[in-house]
Motif scaffolding. Sequence first.
Motif: not given
Length: 456
Positions: A223-247
């Motif tokens: 369960v934690n691995v699947a959740a971690a994968d989903a969180d990883a994708v979500k994290g990447e997207n959020n990271a991109k948004i955060e990068i744009a907002n940060s710029d």
Amino acid sequence: MEIYVILIVVAIVFITISAILKRYKRCPSDKILVIYGKTGRHGSAKCVHGGAAFIWPVFQNYAFLDLTPISIECNLTNALSKQNIRVDVPCRFTVGISTEPENMTNAAERLLGLTTGAIQGIATDILFGQLRLVIATMDIEEINSDRDKFLANVSTNVEAELRKIGLKLINVNVTDIRDESGYIEALGKEAAAKAINDAKKSVAEQNRFGETGKANADKDTRVNVAAADADAVKGENNAKIEIANSDALRRQKTAEADRIAVAAEKVQAAKALEEAYQSERDAELARAEREKATQQANVVVAAQIEKEKAIIDAEAEAEQIRRKAKGEADAIYAKMDAQARGVFEILTKQAQGFNQLVGAAEGDAQKAVLMMIADKLPELVKTQVEAVKGINIDKVTVWDGGSSVNGKTATSNFISGMMQSVPPLNDLFKMAGMELPDYLKKDAKPEDQPAAKEEK
């Protein structure tokens, strides 16, 4: 012979002092000095610990009690417990003579003169009896498990009995407790079996917990691995948004920082100019104050000093004048006082002399006056003579025609008139406020005094 007597006296005194010093006993710290015999209010014995005392010969004697601890082994067997189970209690007691005043007296009365072995035997009997009494009031479980309570009961009972003979309990050491029925051993086996069963139960429970935990851990892993994968994708997207907002935020913050920096530079430049102008103004004001202070120091201070100097000089001159005037006044006062004292002394002495003169005249003041006149009469006559003595007559011409008046010629009238110009003695006395005695008075008629002529 006298030398032998002196030597004998010295020997007697030396022997007496030696005997007295020999009877003065000091008590060591590990002993008790017991003085017995005639001890007065101390009762049967006087006990001294850590001091010294004088032992009166004939009436008193002394001995020592040793304070060294005594170790007593009490291997109590077949003692009946509260559960009627006989137990063996091997113990070792350490006792010693007490240094408390009341206990020292008890020790002196009951243990003085006894050897250490005898004292140990008496104490052993007391310890065995009290140890049996304590065991009879306790269960075997208490004796075996609660050693503190057992030792406390033993100390309480044993120490109370030992105090009666002057001893105190120092230490109690109890070794293994055994019983003839095997009750204590059975309790031990029961405790051991219970401990083994508890250990096995704990091992089984731990195994069960281990398997269950392993299955739960596997499930949680997937369960934690699947959740971690989903969180990883979500994290990447959020990271991109955060990068744009940060710029965007970075560019905004950079522009704002540039604006603030430019404004701050201008403000700082303006403040620098303002501070420069303020510094110049302060410098000019300081210079003006310095010039003012210089002028004040050169003019005002000098004038003030001259003023204070003039005031001080005036006060000094006034003080000098006052002191001089006071000195002159004191001198005049002293001179007038001396003159007044002199006049007072003269008048006082004259009054005393006149008083004595009146006394010599038997209280008759008139006779006293006559005595004074008689004493001064030569001086009065001398005064009359001196009145005409100084007259300087260069030349006197008397024309005498030979005629006479009342039987007197012109020449005789001239000489008589000149003598009459001298003040009579009676007139002198009247001017002085006195009356000439009758026998010195002389009647003179005016018509008998001829006129005189003087020609130069």
